[in-house]
Design a protein around this motif. Structure first.
Motif, short mmCIF file in Angstrom:
data_model
loop_
_atom_site.label_atom_id
_atom_site.label_comp_id
_atom_site.label_asym_id
_atom_site.label_seq_id
_atom_site.Cartn_x
_atom_site.Cartn_y
_atom_site.Cartn_z
N LEU A 298 0.57 -1.17 -0.10
CA LEU A 298 0.05 -0.03 0.01
C LEU A 298 0.87 1.18 0.03
O LEU A 298 1.24 1.69 1.13
N PRO A 299 1.13 1.96 -1.15
CA PRO A 299 1.99 3.05 -1.40
C PRO A 299 1.45 4.15 -0.49
O PRO A 299 0.01 4.48 -0.41
N LEU A 300 2.24 5.06 -0.04
CA LEU A 300 1.79 6.07 0.71
C LEU A 300 0.83 7.09 -0.08
O LEU A 300 -0.17 7.67 0.41
N ASP A 301 1.13 7.30 -1.50
CA ASP A 301 0.22 8.07 -2.11
C ASP A 301 -1.29 7.48 -2.39
O ASP A 301 -2.07 7.98 -2.91
N MET A 302 -1.40 6.23 -1.91
CA MET A 302 -2.60 5.77 -1.93
C MET A 302 -3.39 5.67 -0.69
O MET A 302 -4.86 5.20 -0.65
N ARG A 303 -3.02 6.28 0.43
CA ARG A 303 -3.50 6.50 1.46
C ARG A 303 -4.27 7.70 1.80
O ARG A 303 -3.48 8.91 1.66
N THR A 304 -5.47 7.99 2.45
CA THR A 304 -6.07 9.00 2.35
C THR A 304 -5.59 9.58 3.58
O THR A 304 -4.82 9.11 4.59
N ALA A 305 -6.21 10.98 3.87
CA ALA A 305 -5.43 11.87 5.03
C ALA A 305 -5.82 11.15 6.51
O ALA A 305 -5.27 11.22 7.48
#
Length: 391
Positions: free
Chosen positions: A219-226
């Motif tokens: 799960l890449p960081l850019d796929m995680r919501t705030a």
């Protein structure tokens, strides 16, 4: 204005009790098909504590095959337990000492006569409605939440089996919640991992290791919501698992097996059923159709429904719903589907080569969207025919 909402799907590992039951039932099916591709099989399995019960109805042209598989069933079940990683009672069940009961019966003559026509053509093995689905959210044309959930528990199993995380045990679950903006994935909102572990481990250390080795690589960081957050063993230490911790039954994880709840489900389970049962074969065909429509660029999302009456070869209905994403209207897509795909049970079995003994591989980590197994219903080989039929 696009609607923003959260959607959740789950998966379970091959060591989950329900999936053990599915794998045993499908291993029995494979054993029959390896000996007689036209065998009729309806196999159910119960696992509970230190007990396995295998029961079902079967039909073979050679009675010796029935007897042989019945006599081998106990050994097949024990091997499934070993392959899943169970070694003794402390891990969840002892594959060498557990009790195995086998109750095989012959298929009803009336059922067999009702579905096999005089010309050898198969009628549907039962009435029912089956769904297939595909979308452009992932490379495998699967909804993102179930696609990621499967990969999390597959990675758990891989790290456990390789010895990299030898304190993991076979029983595990994952859950993924995704935020959508309209029909598009906007990010992952949360991930839950519940994994059986060895005794007396520090929960905080377990959470850090599971996050570092299982969640972060997938799960890449850019796929995680705030608002993204993770929960690892949220109920506390998970040390008692497998059949010692819960009862398992064939066919109890039908949403895990399919699309994670992203589309309707007809209600029929897959495992333990030979391909004359349209619960299974027509669901595979519906996925094949939906995936080919999406892969060919005719829709970004596609739901297929096919329905049958028992003993009747042609479906009583076929529906295509592109959820507003089709390049032509759904009525025209439906006409194209009827032109390109033959939907009698016999044609489905032939098209997808469903008499091959491949079913045990379906019984964990989903029947669809698998990049680790080459299932025939995952082929994208009808694009040109679909495009031509539109002309």
């Amino acid at each position: 204005m696009l609607r923003s909402y959260l959607f959740t799907s789950e998966s379970v590992s091959e060591g989950h009790p329900d999936k053990l039951a599915d794998q045993i039932s499908d291993a029995i099916l494979d054993a029959f098909l390896a000996r007689e591709p036209s065998a009729k099989v309806a196999c159910e399995t119960l696992v509970a504590d230190n007990l396995i019960v295998i029961a079902g109805e079967f039909r073979t042209s050679d009675p010796a095959i029935f007897t042989d598989i019945r006599d081998r069933a106990e050994g097949i079940a024990r091997q499934v337990l070993r392959d899943a990683g169970y070694r003794d009672a402390d891990t969840g069940i002892d594959p060498d000492k557990c009790e195995v009961q086998v109750r095989f019966n012959h298929q009803s003559i009336q059922i067999n006569k009702g579905i096999v026509h005089a010309n050898g053509q198969l009628g549907a093995g039962d009435q029912g409605l089956m769904f297939g689905y595909a979308c452009d959210e992932t490379p495998d044309c699967m909804p993102y939440p179930i696609w990621l959930a499967h990969r999390l528990v597959r990675r758990q199993a891989s790290l456990r089996k390789s010895g990299t995380m030898d304190w993991l045990r076979p029983d595990a679950k994952s859950q993924v919640t995704v935020r959508y903006e309209g029909q598009r994935v906007a990010g992952v909102h949360n991930v839950v991992i519940s994994t059986q572990i060895a005794r007396d481990l520090d929960p905080a250390w377990v959470a850090r290791e599971v996050t570092r080795e299982i969640i972060d690589p997938l799960l890449p960081l850019d796929m995680r919501t705030a608002e993204f957050h993770m929960l690892v063993n949220p109920a506390g230490p998970f040390e008692i698992g497998g059949p010692n911790g819960d009862t398992g039954l064939t066919g109890r994880k039908i949403i895990v097996d399919t699309y994670g709840g992203a589309c309707p489900h007809g209600g029929g389970a897959f495992s333990g059923k030979d391909p004359s049962k349209v619960d299974r074969s027509a669901a595979y065909m519906a996925r094949y159709i939906a995936k080919n429509l999406v892969a060919a660029g005719l829709a970004r999302r596609c739901l297929i429904q096919i329905a049958y009456a028992i003993g009747v070869a042609e479906p009583v209905s076929v529906m295509v719903d592109s959820e507003g994403t089709g390049i032509v209207d759904d009525a025209r897509l439906e006409a194209v589907v009827r032109k390109v795909f033959h939907l009698t049970p016999s044609a489905i079995i032939e098209t997808l080569q469903l008499t091959q003994p491949v079913y045990r591989k379906t019984a964990a980590y989903g029947h669809f969207g698998r990049d680790d197994v080459c299932f025939t219903w995952e082929r994208c080989d009808r694009g040109e025919a679909l495009q031509a039929a539109l002309v």
